[in-house]
Design an enzyme around this catalytic site. Structure first.
Site, PDB file in Angstrom:
ATOM      1  N   ASP A  45       0.774  -1.255   0.000  1.00 15.29           N
ATOM      2  CA  ASP A  45       0.000   0.000   0.000  1.00 15.29           C
ATOM      3  C   ASP A  45       0.808   1.310   0.000  1.00 15.29           C
ATOM      4  OD1 ASP A  45      -1.457  -2.156   0.847  1.00 15.29           O
ATOM      5  OD2 ASP A  45      -2.165  -1.251   2.683  1.00 15.29           O
ATOM      6  N   ARG A 172      -7.897  -0.847  11.142  1.00 15.97           N
ATOM      7  CA  ARG A 172      -6.609  -0.291  10.683  1.00 15.97           C
ATOM      8  C   ARG A 172      -6.732   0.734   9.565  1.00 15.97           C
ATOM      9  NH1 ARG A 172      -6.204  -5.896   9.573  1.00 15.97           N
ATOM     10  NH2 ARG A 172      -6.708  -6.402   7.423  1.00 15.97           N
ATOM     11  N   ASP A 173      -5.580   1.289   9.224  1.00 23.22           N
ATOM     12  CA  ASP A 173      -5.362   2.154   8.060  1.00 23.22           C
ATOM     13  C   ASP A 173      -5.999   3.542   8.206  1.00 23.22           C
ATOM     14  OD1 ASP A 173      -4.301  -0.253   7.174  1.00 23.22           O
ATOM     15  OD2 ASP A 173      -6.056  -0.769   5.953  1.00 23.22           O
TER      16      ASP A 173
HETATM   17  C1  FRU Z   1      -3.788  -3.733   2.706  1.00 20.18           C
HETATM   18  C2  FRU Z   1      -3.233  -4.052   4.089  1.00 20.18           C
HETATM   19  C3  FRU Z   1      -3.662  -3.005   5.099  1.00 20.18           C
HETATM   20  C4  FRU Z   1      -2.591  -3.111   6.150  1.00 20.18           C
HETATM   21  C5  FRU Z   1      -1.374  -3.384   5.303  1.00 20.18           C
HETATM   22  C6  FRU Z   1      -0.323  -4.238   5.920  1.00 20.18           C
HETATM   23  O1  FRU Z   1      -3.025  -4.289   1.680  1.00 20.18           O
HETATM   24  O2  FRU Z   1      -3.668  -5.326   4.494  1.00 20.18           O
HETATM   25  O3  FRU Z   1      -4.964  -3.163   5.596  1.00 20.18           O
HETATM   26  O4  FRU Z   1      -2.454  -1.977   6.924  1.00 20.18           O
HETATM   27  O5  FRU Z   1      -1.834  -4.008   4.123  1.00 20.18           O
HETATM   28  O6  FRU Z   1       0.798  -4.313   5.092  1.00 20.18           O
END
Ligand code: FRU
Length: 474
Positions: A45, A172-173
């Site tokens: 990402d 997350r994120d």
């Molecule tokens: C998406 C993801 C996110 C996470 C990250 C970990 O590709 O799964 O949700 O934060 O990759 O690398």
């Protein structure tokens, strides 16, 4: 910088040095010229996209020591033109009790000369867990940079106890933005009923966050929603989500995981039911897109040109060269006739300095980094790249298809297609091991990796009423 961070930094520098010494011809052959790719290891990402003190900054999920993916850092690169990127190191490393199993995805807020980097600290506890309902900690973290290169002490802002009680450990994120004096944050989550949702928070000081509500779908639309983004664009409020667990529906949702957008009606401030999702891309390699607002007002999106968990379906032969994955070209977003359109940033048009125009069929060798711009009014158009990647459209069928007829070229990728009412124009951007096809001014896009042999860069265009231009930088 604590002792662990220092150690990671030294290890990374040593690995990079060693690689530079080895730099064999084979290692560079599939490297993109105009796209972000990791110098070594694995990338996923885009994180913390922003413009800071005149430079564009892109961070990314980075496993420097494992091209197959592993422990996540934030890699960092900068650019003046969104096309040529310089690697700047890995300023966020897993060096705290709250992020020791991964500095997961997040975003940047630039304010008062500082870059505020928000991310998810990932921890997997030891013991017998499913890591969905137990055994995982997802903390919301903040790291501030005052020089755009290094970060100060990390701050823990939220833990599982601060999230709604009906959620699993998958939260997350964080994506943060400021609007009318208030800070907002969206985060992706999975409920205990295995439903993907987006959480919405607000704050007055960037540190204390209040849960406001959530975005969710009435219909079944996957068990987990990752990497949300929410932004204003041409009078619409756009919510962008990367859902997992959406079932294929004819030609739609053919990839393992999806990236979709929808338009929100009214005030977004409490969350809402969302529907009418539209896929952002029709190809094989597109996930976890994020946007930022450039100083000149452009809404620019970069996505991971990859897909998680597809190793059994298709691969990337660069792994044996010690690196894997890249980003899409930065794309300017706009809404035209109610459709979200993506087009390469305009800097690309200035980069090409040599072109050749043609009418009708066209065939020949091409440069590994080039663009083909075509317009057509005919009944059918077929473009064959590197002898084994076919792009085709037939007006009576109204489907645009991307098909690999050579399994080595596609490394396991097969076919994708999408309904396209009327094909008028397409731009094909080829960058050594990637192809991005922008149809009708970016209202549909197909993105894929491909792996031509060194001397196999060719194109064959068959379309009686086709006019085209071939662009390169010489
Ligand atoms: C998406 C993801 C996110 C996470 C990250 C970990 O590709 O799964 O949700 O934060 O990759 O690398």
């Amino acid at each position: 910088m604590n002792a662990l961070h220092h150690l990671w930094k030294q290890l990374l520098e040593r690995e990079l040095e060693q690689r530079a010494g080895e730099a064999a011809e084979a290692e560079v052959r599939w490297r993109p010229r105009l796209h972000i790719a990791p110098p070594i290891g694995w990338l996923n990402d885009p994180n913390g996209l922003c413009q800071y003190q005149g430079l564009y900054h892109a961070f990314y999920q980075f496993s420097p020591f494992q091209p197959e993916g592993g422990l996540k850092f934030w890699g960092h690169c900068t650019s003046r033109d969104l096309l040529h990127w310089t690697f700047e190191g890995a300023p966020l490393a897993p060096d705290q009790p709250e992020d020791c199993h991964g500095v997961y995805s997040g975003s940047a807020l630039v304010e008062n000369g500082s870059m505020h980097l928000y991310y998810t600290g990932n921890v997997k506890e030891t013991g017998d867990h499913d890591f969905i309902n137990t055994g995982r900690r997802s903390s919301t973290m903040l790291a501030i940079s005052r020089d755009g290169r290094t970060v100060e002490a990390k701050e823990l802002l939220m833990t599982q106890n601060d999230y709604p009680a009906d959620l699993t450990c998958h939260v997350r994120d964080p994506k943060i933005w400021k609007q009318e004096g208030i800070y907002y944050m969206v985060q992706g989550a999975r409920t205990k009923e295995n439903k993907g949702v987006i959480l919405l928070f607000s704050s007055e000081d960037k540190r204390h966050w209040r849960y406001l509500g959530r975005f969710e779908s009435k219909e079944d639309f996957g068990y987990m929603w990752e990497c949300p983004d929410l932004y204003e664009l041409d009078g619409q409020t756009v919510l962008s989500i990367s859902p997992q667990g959406v079932k294929a529906e004819g030609l739609k949702y053919a990839n393992l995981y999806q990236s979709v957008t929808c338009f929100l009606e009214g005030d977004f401030c409490k969350g809402a039911q969302v529907k009418d999702f539209r896929e952002l891309d029709g190809g094989f390699d597109f996930y976890a897109p994020q946007t930022f607002l450039g100083d000149d007002g452009r809404r620019i999106q970069i996505a991971w040109m990859g897909m998680p968990d597809v190793e059994e379906l298709y691969t990337n032969p660069t792994v044996k060269d010690g690196w894997q994955h890249m980003m899409t070209i930065p794309r300017e977003l706009s809404i035209q006739n109610g459709v979200l359109c993506q087009n390469p940033v305009r800097e690309l048009e200035h980069w090409w300095n040599c072109s050749h125009s043609f009418v009708g069929d066209f065939e020949g060798a091409i440069e590994p980094c080039c663009e083909l711009a075509l317009s057509t009014e005919g009944e059918a158009l077929e473009v064959i790249l590197a002898g084994g990647l076919r792009l085709r459209y037939q007006r009576d069928e109204k489907i645009f298809r991307m098909e690999f007829t050579d399994s080595l070229l596609g490394a396991g990728r097969t076919t994708r297609g999408r309904e396209v009412e009327d094909l008028k124009s397409l731009r094909i951007l080829i960058d050594v091991s990637s192809v991005e096809v922008f149809l009708n001014n970016g209202s549909d896009v197909f993105t894929t990796r491909f792996y031509p042999e060194e001397h196999a860069y060719t194109v064959k265009i068959h379309g009686p009423d086709c006019r085209g231009t071939y662009y390169i930088h010489s």
